[in-house]
Design a protein around this motif. Structure first.
Motif, short mmCIF file in Angstrom:
data_model
loop_
_atom_site.label_atom_id
_atom_site.label_comp_id
_atom_site.label_asym_id
_atom_site.label_seq_id
_atom_site.Cartn_x
_atom_site.Cartn_y
_atom_site.Cartn_z
N PHE A 160 0.87 -1.17 0.00
CA PHE A 160 0.00 0.00 0.00
C PHE A 160 0.91 1.23 0.00
O PHE A 160 1.75 1.37 0.91
N PHE A 161 0.74 2.08 -0.99
CA PHE A 161 1.66 3.21 -1.16
C PHE A 161 0.92 4.40 -1.77
O PHE A 161 -0.26 4.31 -2.13
N ALA A 162 1.63 5.51 -1.90
CA ALA A 162 1.11 6.68 -2.62
C ALA A 162 2.27 7.37 -3.32
O ALA A 162 3.38 7.43 -2.78
N TYR A 163 2.02 7.89 -4.52
CA TYR A 163 3.08 8.58 -5.26
C TYR A 163 3.59 9.81 -4.51
O TYR A 163 4.77 10.12 -4.54
N TRP A 164 2.70 10.51 -3.83
CA TRP A 164 3.10 11.74 -3.15
C TRP A 164 3.86 11.49 -1.85
O TRP A 164 4.48 12.38 -1.30
N CYS A 165 3.83 10.27 -1.35
CA CYS A 165 4.41 9.92 -0.05
C CYS A 165 5.95 9.85 -0.13
O CYS A 165 6.49 9.01 -0.86
N PRO A 166 6.68 10.70 0.61
CA PRO A 166 8.15 10.67 0.53
C PRO A 166 8.75 9.37 1.04
O PRO A 166 9.80 8.93 0.54
N HIS A 167 8.12 8.75 2.02
CA HIS A 167 8.64 7.48 2.55
C HIS A 167 8.45 6.34 1.55
O HIS A 167 9.30 5.45 1.45
N CYS A 168 7.35 6.39 0.81
CA CYS A 168 7.12 5.40 -0.26
C CYS A 168 8.17 5.56 -1.36
O CYS A 168 8.70 4.58 -1.89
N TYR A 169 8.45 6.82 -1.70
CA TYR A 169 9.46 7.13 -2.72
C TYR A 169 10.83 6.61 -2.29
O TYR A 169 11.57 6.00 -3.08
N SER A 170 11.17 6.82 -1.02
CA SER A 170 12.45 6.38 -0.50
C SER A 170 12.55 4.85 -0.45
O SER A 170 13.62 4.27 -0.70
N PHE A 171 11.44 4.18 -0.15
CA PHE A 171 11.41 2.72 -0.01
C PHE A 171 11.42 2.01 -1.36
O PHE A 171 11.82 0.84 -1.45
N GLU A 172 11.01 2.70 -2.42
CA GLU A 172 10.81 2.07 -3.73
C GLU A 172 12.02 1.30 -4.24
O GLU A 172 11.88 0.13 -4.66
N PRO A 173 13.25 1.86 -4.26
CA PRO A 173 14.39 1.09 -4.81
C PRO A 173 14.65 -0.21 -4.05
O PRO A 173 14.89 -1.25 -4.66
N ALA A 174 14.62 -0.15 -2.72
CA ALA A 174 14.89 -1.35 -1.93
C ALA A 174 13.81 -2.39 -2.13
O ALA A 174 14.10 -3.59 -2.26
N LEU A 175 12.55 -1.95 -2.16
CA LEU A 175 11.45 -2.90 -2.33
C LEU A 175 11.48 -3.52 -3.72
O LEU A 175 11.29 -4.74 -3.85
N SER A 176 11.72 -2.73 -4.74
CA SER A 176 11.77 -3.26 -6.11
C SER A 176 12.89 -4.27 -6.27
O SER A 176 12.72 -5.30 -6.93
N ALA A 177 14.05 -3.98 -5.66
CA ALA A 177 15.17 -4.93 -5.72
C ALA A 177 14.81 -6.23 -5.01
O ALA A 177 15.15 -7.33 -5.48
N TRP A 178 14.10 -6.11 -3.89
CA TRP A 178 13.68 -7.31 -3.14
C TRP A 178 12.69 -8.13 -3.96
O TRP A 178 12.79 -9.37 -4.00
N VAL A 179 11.73 -7.47 -4.59
CA VAL A 179 10.74 -8.18 -5.41
C VAL A 179 11.43 -8.93 -6.54
O VAL A 179 11.12 -10.09 -6.83
#
Length: 223
Positions: free
Chosen positions: A53-72
């Motif tokens: 669960f995320f949002a484009y405007w959320c700075p924490h979601c933006y920061s988490f994106e690279p690590a999560l995508s690499a994990w996926v």
């Protein structure tokens, strides 16, 4: 010689103790993750469903994106990964519709980082329909096809579904990750439980380790 043997034996025991203490502790229910009070059904078969669960405007979601995508990517066929853009205010609805439109067109994962960069780097707030349409055209998407999908009943239904899922999964902040319809964790939760995860990258790494554990746990429980 006897002294040397005792010294080496003591050194080996010390090394073992250090190794044990340095190894990551098993994540604990109620600390690094929680069990949802009402488990939700999944349609991923023997694979483990993982929902962010995320949002484009959320700075924490933006920061988490690279690590999560690499994990996926690392998980590969172990999981079926899904995203849900959360509802928030009226001016964020165009961003939510943007995500579900891209998803309907099979472009969500391909353009995920580009949308994040548009908002957080280029300062394009994407808070109007026309701004979203212009962004889509600029990124090589057929503008009319995008608009038709954006305004479709299918995307409207996805928005309603997102609202319902927020209630079903008890999502109150984001980013939050649900594993197998039963387990919930996040960088904030995993980092707080770890105690020594003081920076956002450390919290994200703590969450990745918890996700590894939860996927393995869910997979073992399916057997």
């Amino acid at each position: 010689m006897q002294f040397l043997k005792k010294f080496l034996s003591a050194l080996a025991l010390l090394s073992f103790a250090i190794g044990v203490s340095a190894s990551p502790a098993t994540p604990k229910e109620g600390a690094e993750y929680v069990v949802l009070p009402s488990p939700q059904p999944t349609d991923s078969g023997k694979k483990i469903e993982v929902i962010e669960f995320f949002a484009y405007w959320c700075p924490h979601c933006y920061s988490f994106e690279p690590a999560l995508s690499a994990w996926v990517k690392k998980q590969g066929d172990n999981i079926v990964f899904k995203r849900v853009h959360v509802p928030f205010r009226e001016d964020t609805v165009p961003q939510q519709k943007l995500f579900f439109t891209l998803e309907a067109m099979g472009l969500a994962e391909k353009l995920q980082s580009k949308v994040f960069d548009a908002y957080h780097v280029e300062r394009n707030r994407l808070n109007r329909d026309e701004a979203v349409f212009e962004w889509a055209a600029k990124n090589g998407i057929d503008k009319q096809k995008f608009i038709d999908t954006y305004r479709s009943f299918g995307v409207t239904g996805k928005l309603r579904r997102a609202n319902a899922m927020m209630d079903l999964y008890k999502v109150e902040y984001w980013p939050v990750v649900i594993v197998d319809g039963r387990y919930q964790t996040s960088p904030h939760q995993a980092g707080a439980a770890a105690g020594n995860a003081n920076t956002e990258p450390e919290q994200q790494q703590a969450a990745i380790e918890v996700l590894d554990y939860l996927v393995a746990k869910a997979k073992a429980e399916k057997k």
